[in-house]
Scaffold this active site. Structure first.
Site, short mmCIF file in Angstrom:
data_model
loop_
_atom_site.label_atom_id
_atom_site.label_comp_id
_atom_site.label_asym_id
_atom_site.label_seq_id
_atom_site.Cartn_x
_atom_site.Cartn_y
_atom_site.Cartn_z
N ARG A 120 0.76 -1.19 0.15
CA ARG A 120 -0.16 -0.05 0.09
C ARG A 120 0.70 1.22 0.06
NH1 ARG A 120 -3.97 2.16 4.65
NH2 ARG A 120 -6.03 2.80 3.12
N ASP A 135 -12.58 -1.29 6.60
CA ASP A 135 -11.79 -0.62 7.01
C ASP A 135 -11.63 -0.38 8.52
OD1 ASP A 135 -9.22 1.06 6.35
OD2 ASP A 135 -10.39 2.76 6.80
#
Length: 292
Positions: free
Chosen positions: A121, A245
């Site tokens: 990421r 998330d």
């Protein structure tokens, strides 16, 4: 460090159960701090949110698969991620921070791959103080390609437009987090959404339908994000994903119950076939769950 609100400790199921194999494509684990200390210089520290609590939330919601994403809080110390993957089992995969691709030796990257890591990421959010530059991205993308990993883009606070030139011509699989983070407060927010749609039409870009509750300016039940999500689904129904998330890092207000966020995905999708694509088929193809 600023204080941020913790996740709702009492997860409730959504209005209906998702299909078998449903996948949460991004959640994080934090702590216990005495076992997994925060890296020096970390920009934030979250309340404890262990893999056990995450798995309990998934069980309530009917989520059977997931992707544990390394927070910048731990940098390239993968202890918490590796232990979480071992506890979660073969239905779970991992994603590290981008710096691992340029700072970790080959042996560590191979160990991560064997443990289930499938992506890295790249974080453009200023609050986390690890934003990549063009030189780093070039080296990291090349290494990700060699490993067979995808890359993920955490947009900056103003969305992807400030950084998109660094990766829009990438020749590997790219996942855009948090719907590209369009700023619905601004009259020109459509430019961000149109750019995400343009990227989706390239064929190697994916988008994560996450943090709709934070993007929304209308508040619960977040009606104003529905057109954004539906535009992405229409553009690339086979390259759209969903994530809770959890535990909702950097939340400045109390995060919603995770069952409500799964219900928001059901509203994005509109029909059961689309729900199955987003929750089951698409992540299986991207992350490799079919080979689990």
């Amino acid at each position: 460090m600023a204080d941020y609100f913790p996740f709702d400790p009492d997860p409730r199921p959504a209005s209906r159960m998702p299909p078998p194999g449903a996948t949460d494509c991004q959640f994080h684990v934090f702590g216990p701090a005495e076992i997994y200390p925060v890296r020096p210089g970390a920009a934030y520290e979250m309340p404890q949110a262990t893999i056990g609590r995450a798995l309990a939330m998934h069980e309530v919601l009917g989520i059977e698969r997931g992707v544990i994403v390394q927070p910048t809080t731990y940098g390239t110390d993968h202890s918490a991620l590796l232990d979480a993957l071992a506890e979660a089992g073969p239905a779970y995969r991992g994603c590290v921070i981008a710096a691992a691709l340029t700072e970790c030796p080959d042996a560590e990257l191979e160990r991560l791959t064997k443990a289930g890591v499938r992506g890295a990421r790249f974080n453009f959010l200023g609050a986390v103080n690890l934003a990549p530059d063009e030189k780093m991205i070039g080296r990291a993308f090349a290494r990700a390609r060699e490993l067979g990993w995808h890359v993920k883009i955490q947009p900056g606070q103003e969305g992807i437009l400030d950084s998109v030139a660094l990766y829009e011509n990438a020749d590997l699989t790219v996942v855009i987090d948090h719907m590209g983070r369009p700023d619905l407060r601004q009259p020109g927010h459509q430019a961000t959404e149109e750019k995400v749609v343009e990227l989706l039409r390239k064929g190697n870009f994916w988008v994560l339908l996450s943090n709709g509750h934070k993007i929304s300016q209308a508040g619960f039940p977040w009606h104003d994000v529905l057109p954004v999500a539906r535009a992405y689904i229409e553009a690339a129904p086979d390259r759209v994903l969903w994530a809770s998330d959890w535990p909702h890092p950097l939340s400045k207000t109390q995060p919603p119950n995770d069952g409500a966020l799964l219900d928001l995905l059901f509203r994005y999708a509109g029909d059961e076939e689309t729900v199955r694509r987003i929750l089951v088929d698409n992540p299986a193809r991207l992350i490799g769950f079919d080979q689990a």
